[in-house]
Design a protein around this motif. Structure first.
Motif, PDB file in Angstrom:
ATOM      1  N   VAL A 185      44.391  36.909  28.555  1.00 46.13           N
ATOM      2  CA  VAL A 185      43.053  36.519  28.995  1.00 46.13           C
ATOM      3  C   VAL A 185      42.914  34.999  28.936  1.00 46.13           C
ATOM      4  CG1 VAL A 185      40.589  36.681  28.465  1.00 46.13           C
ATOM      5  CG2 VAL A 185      42.041  38.710  28.263  1.00 46.13           C
ATOM      6  N   GLU A 186      43.507  34.401  27.905  1.00 47.21           N
ATOM      7  CA  GLU A 186      43.448  32.945  27.770  1.00 47.21           C
ATOM      8  C   GLU A 186      44.111  32.258  28.969  1.00 47.21           C
ATOM      9  OE1 GLU A 186      42.789  34.900  24.017  1.00 47.21           O
ATOM     10  OE2 GLU A 186      44.473  35.068  25.439  1.00 47.21           O
ATOM     11  N   TRP A 187      45.219  32.829  29.431  1.00 44.55           N
ATOM     12  CA  TRP A 187      45.900  32.241  30.590  1.00 44.55           C
ATOM     13  C   TRP A 187      45.002  32.309  31.822  1.00 44.55           C
ATOM     14  CZ3 TRP A 187      47.465  32.938  35.526  1.00 44.55           C
ATOM     15  CH2 TRP A 187      48.471  32.090  36.011  1.00 44.55           C
ATOM     16  N   VAL A 188      44.339  33.448  32.016  1.00 42.05           N
ATOM     17  CA  VAL A 188      43.445  33.596  33.163  1.00 42.05           C
ATOM     18  C   VAL A 188      42.288  32.614  33.063  1.00 42.05           C
ATOM     19  CG1 VAL A 188      41.887  35.159  34.389  1.00 42.05           C
ATOM     20  CG2 VAL A 188      44.064  36.013  33.490  1.00 42.05           C
ATOM     21  N   THR A 189      41.696  32.514  31.883  1.00 38.72           N
ATOM     22  CA  THR A 189      40.568  31.613  31.695  1.00 38.72           C
ATOM     23  C   THR A 189      40.969  30.166  31.936  1.00 38.72           C
ATOM     24  OG1 THR A 189      39.620  33.122  30.052  1.00 38.72           O
ATOM     25  CG2 THR A 189      38.790  30.864  30.080  1.00 38.72           C
ATOM     26  N   LYS A 190      42.106  29.780  31.385  1.00 39.01           N
ATOM     27  CA  LYS A 190      42.576  28.404  31.557  1.00 39.01           C
ATOM     28  C   LYS A 190      42.976  28.126  33.007  1.00 39.01           C
ATOM     29  CE  LYS A 190      45.971  25.079  29.795  1.00 39.01           C
ATOM     30  NZ  LYS A 190      47.100  24.852  28.854  1.00 39.01           N
ATOM     31  N   GLY A 191      43.591  29.110  33.636  1.00 40.57           N
ATOM     32  CA  GLY A 191      44.088  28.902  34.988  1.00 40.57           C
ATOM     33  C   GLY A 191      43.022  28.915  36.060  1.00 40.57           C
ATOM     34  N   PHE A 192      41.929  29.677  35.830  1.00 40.44           N
ATOM     35  CA  PHE A 192      40.918  29.836  36.881  1.00 40.44           C
ATOM     36  C   PHE A 192      39.534  29.367  36.467  1.00 40.44           C
ATOM     37  CE2 PHE A 192      44.268  32.920  37.718  1.00 40.44           C
ATOM     38  CZ  PHE A 192      44.529  32.699  39.059  1.00 40.44           C
ATOM     39  N   GLY A 193      39.361  29.044  35.203  1.00 38.12           N
ATOM     40  CA  GLY A 193      38.080  28.496  34.774  1.00 38.12           C
ATOM     41  C   GLY A 193      36.958  29.497  34.665  1.00 38.12           C
ATOM     42  N   GLY A 194      37.286  30.763  34.533  1.00 40.33           N
ATOM     43  CA  GLY A 194      36.242  31.772  34.391  1.00 40.33           C
ATOM     44  C   GLY A 194      36.233  32.757  35.546  1.00 40.33           C
ATOM     45  N   LYS A 195      35.263  33.651  35.524  1.00 34.72           N
ATOM     46  CA  LYS A 195      35.227  34.754  36.470  1.00 34.72           C
ATOM     47  C   LYS A 195      34.968  34.284  37.906  1.00 34.72           C
ATOM     48  CE  LYS A 195      33.224  39.381  36.968  1.00 34.72           C
ATOM     49  NZ  LYS A 195      32.352  40.396  36.327  1.00 34.72           N
ATOM     50  N   ALA A 196      34.061  33.328  38.063  1.00 33.86           N
ATOM     51  CA  ALA A 196      33.765  32.835  39.410  1.00 33.86           C
ATOM     52  C   ALA A 196      34.982  32.169  40.029  1.00 33.86           C
ATOM     53  CB  ALA A 196      32.590  31.863  39.371  1.00 33.86           C
ATOM     54  N   GLY A 197      35.684  31.358  39.250  1.00 32.61           N
ATOM     55  CA  GLY A 197      36.888  30.712  39.760  1.00 32.61           C
ATOM     56  C   GLY A 197      37.966  31.716  40.100  1.00 32.61           C
TER      57      GLY A 197
END
Length: 212
Positions: free
Chosen positions: A57-69
């Motif tokens: 989840v941390e990779w997704v958050t860091k890579g896309f900046g959250g759900k909208a990204g």
């Protein structure tokens, strides 16, 4: 006693690392596009996407900046992201290079079908997300403006004679992804049937209700 020389160190290959990271990012975006289409805006979580894509989840958050990204990347991966958006992709067709308005229309219909089929399931998700996120609201506004600009240019390029007064607005309505999605989901239309209908309908809308 002489010591053997230490083996030369390999130079750091940053380009390979970047390529691998981009491939992973694209794979996560494609997984997210499928999950958003299946579960909607509220039903798709970062944890769900991360689990399906086998990343943290941390990779997704860091890579896309959250759900909208993440959704914006998913939306782009489903259609026009690598082509600079709708208007740029339309210009790349260079329809003006073909002197035949009917040939221009045929090429546009093929272009439109290549967009609405993969992106149709995500349009409703985008609208739901836009109710909650200002970034997605901006994406919706941009998409509407680009779509309208494409319709204006298309009418000019395919009209035989003076276009019908409401041609641009009718073309705008006919080419919305939601229209294809409704016909496919609720009426069982194939993309081939939709393409034939879209061509007839666009020609009629542009040329004063004339049918071919």
């Amino acid at each position: 006693m002489e010591h053997d020389a230490a083996p030369a160190r390999r130079p750091y290959d940053a380009s390979r690392r970047r390529a691998a990271a981009e491939q992973r990012r694209q794979r996560v975006a494609e997984v997210a596009a499928r999950l958003f289409a299946e579960h909607g805006w509220n039903g798709t979580t970062l944890a769900l996407v991360a689990g399906e894509a086998e990343v943290s989840v941390e990779w997704v958050t860091k890579g896309f900046g959250g759900k909208a990204g993440l959704f914006m990347a998913a939306f782009a991966s489903a259609g026009l992201g690598r082509r600079g958006g709708l208007l740029n992709a339309f210009h790349e067709l260079r329809l003006e290079d073909d002197p035949d308005p009917d040939a221009r229309l045929d090429r546009f219909v093929e272009f439109a079908c290549g967009i609405v089929e993969p992106m149709g399931p995500l349009v409703g998700v985008l609208l739901s997300g836009a109710e909650q996120d200002p970034t997605l609201r901006d994406l919706v506004r941009t998409a509407h403006l680009s779509h309208a600009a494409v319709c204006e240019e298309l009418v000019r390029l395919v009209a035989v004679g003076e276009p019908a007064p409401d041609a641009v607005d009718e073309v705008y309505l006919l080419t919305r992804a939601e229209v294809y999605q409704t016909l496919a989901q609720h009426r069982g239309w194939t993309i081939e049937r939709y393409a034939a209908w879209l061509r007839r309908s666009l020609r009629a809308a542009v040329d004063h209700g004339t049918t071919y």
